[in-house]
Design an enzyme around this catalytic site. Structure first.
Site, PDB file in Angstrom:
ATOM      1  N   CYS A  15      -5.885  -2.914   2.536  1.00 35.39           N
ATOM      2  CA  CYS A  15      -5.980  -2.872   3.996  1.00 35.39           C
ATOM      3  C   CYS A  15      -7.379  -3.255   4.487  1.00 35.39           C
ATOM      4  O   CYS A  15      -7.882  -4.328   4.166  1.00 35.39           O
ATOM      5  CB  CYS A  15      -5.553  -1.490   4.478  1.00 35.39           C
ATOM      6  N   LYS A  49      -8.989   3.004  -2.935  1.00 33.71           N
ATOM      7  CA  LYS A  49      -9.577   2.479  -1.700  1.00 33.71           C
ATOM      8  C   LYS A  49     -10.944   3.120  -1.487  1.00 33.71           C
ATOM      9  O   LYS A  49     -11.082   4.343  -1.482  1.00 33.71           O
ATOM     10  CB  LYS A  49      -8.654   2.769  -0.512  1.00 33.71           C
ATOM     11  N   GLU A 108       0.832  -1.195   0.000  1.00 34.96           N
ATOM     12  CA  GLU A 108       0.000   0.000   0.000  1.00 34.96           C
ATOM     13  C   GLU A 108       0.873   1.254   0.000  1.00 34.96           C
ATOM     14  O   GLU A 108       1.832   1.361   0.761  1.00 34.96           O
ATOM     15  CB  GLU A 108      -0.900  -0.026   1.243  1.00 34.96           C
TER      16      GLU A 108
END
Length: 345
Positions: free
Chosen positions: A164, A130, A48
């Protein structure tokens, strides 16, 4: 003749960037891509926000203290496409590999936590933002939208990814399963070394639980790539005298099979590239037991949809659900009629 299922090597990168330095981090990214290609990898996955680093200061600094770091991050963020992505694409083409790369994407005045995908001809073919920044991350990033729910139908398999805590969004994960995902990129920061984060001590357990469950429930391979804290990051954030806030190391990398077992890893702390050889034929055995998007689904009982509306201050347009699977032609190009996954202005 029976169908033949692809077998290929993936590389899970466990490394730190040159923190908040886009150009130097791009150079390091290209070097890693070339090294992975030399070792036979066909797909290389980075953590990430590898370009140019995860904003660890959100867990250790006040908003006022963090403002100068945000300004530096903004100035070093990556536009899609840009000269930086051209350099990365050239490295992917030279190495003959597909690349999934975590970046801080800059679009106008907003940053996004993004996975950028490059094909083995060096083209930037897709981006996943995201959908929901987690907790204090909302200080840094905007949100993705329904265009970010897709899989890539590539010559080496159907590739998707999440970032995540998106892995706790069950419908997000299930959407990828229904789209036939075979290889999943799971990108994370090195929170195990960022002890200012309240999840730090449990973060590797949370990650391992999430990636193993997604592998099992979606019958997919999962390439797990967490970041790493370098001495340079600790010094940049001026936390050398606060080892209980941020330490060198952390993170883990490895690959999980559709039976939820580690094929390789998890590797921790030290910088490394972790390799695994995948046989997509293994997925058949998971589907035999419980195809979560097929014979083990109950659409008569449960159903959901994905809104493809663009989040924009101006009115957007609704795309077809078929666009959630990005199919590439034999030359690697998306069909002309499909909505491009990369918005170009």
């Amino acid at each position: 003749m029976p169908d033949v299922y692809p077998s290929f090597r993936v590389a899970a990168v466990h490394a730190a960037p040159v923190y908040l330095d886009r150009d130097a981090s791009v150079e390091k990214t290209c070097a890693i891509i070339r090294e992975a290609g030399d070792h036979g990898a066909r797909l290389v996955a980075f953590p990430e926000c590898f370009l140019p680093g995860y904003p660890y200061w959100i867990w250790s600094h006040t908003p006022g203290q963090g403002a100068p770091f945000f300004a530096e991050l903004f100035a070093n963020a990556v536009e899609l496409p840009s000269e930086a992505t051209e350099r990365i694409g050239a490295a992917a083409r030279e190495a003959g590999v597909w690349v999934a790369l975590g970046v801080n994407e800059r679009d106008g005045g907003t940053l996004y936590n993004t996975l950028a995908y490059f094909d083995d001809a060096g083209r930037l073919v897709a981006r996943h933002r995201k959908l929901q920044p987690t907790n204090a991350e909302r200080i840094i990033w905007g949100r993705g939208d329904g265009r970010d729910v897709f899989v890539l139908d590539t010559p080496i398999g159907r590739v998707g990814g999440l970032i995540c805590f998106e892995h706790t969004m069950d419908l997000n994960r299930y959407a990828l399963a229904t789209l036939g995902e075979q290889v999943h990129i799971a990108a994370w920061p090195a929170i195990s070394a960022c002890t200012a984060d309240p999840n730090s001590g449990n973060f590797d357990n949370l990650t391992e639980t999430a990636v193993k469950y997604h592998a099992l429930a979606a019958q997919t391979f999962v390439v797990c790539v967490q970041g790493r804290i370098s001495k340079e990051i600790v010094e940049k954030l001026r936390l050398e005298d606060r080892p209980n806030t941020l330490r060198v190391g952390g993170g883990m990398a490895g690959v999980v099979g559709p039976d939820s077992n580690w094929i390789v890893g998890p590797h921790r702390d030290d910088e490394a590239i972790v390799y695994a050889d995948l046989d997509l034929g293994m997925i058949r055995f998971g589907k035999y037991f419980a195809d979560s998007a097929g014979h083990y689904a109950r659409p008569d009982v449960f159903s959901f949809g994905v809104s493809r509306l663009e989040q924009s201050p101006l009115a957007g347009s609704k795309a077809s659900a078929a666009d959630m699977v990005i199919r590439l032609g034999s030359d690697g190009a998306a069909p002309a009629a499909a909505e491009p996954p990369i918005r170009r202005q």
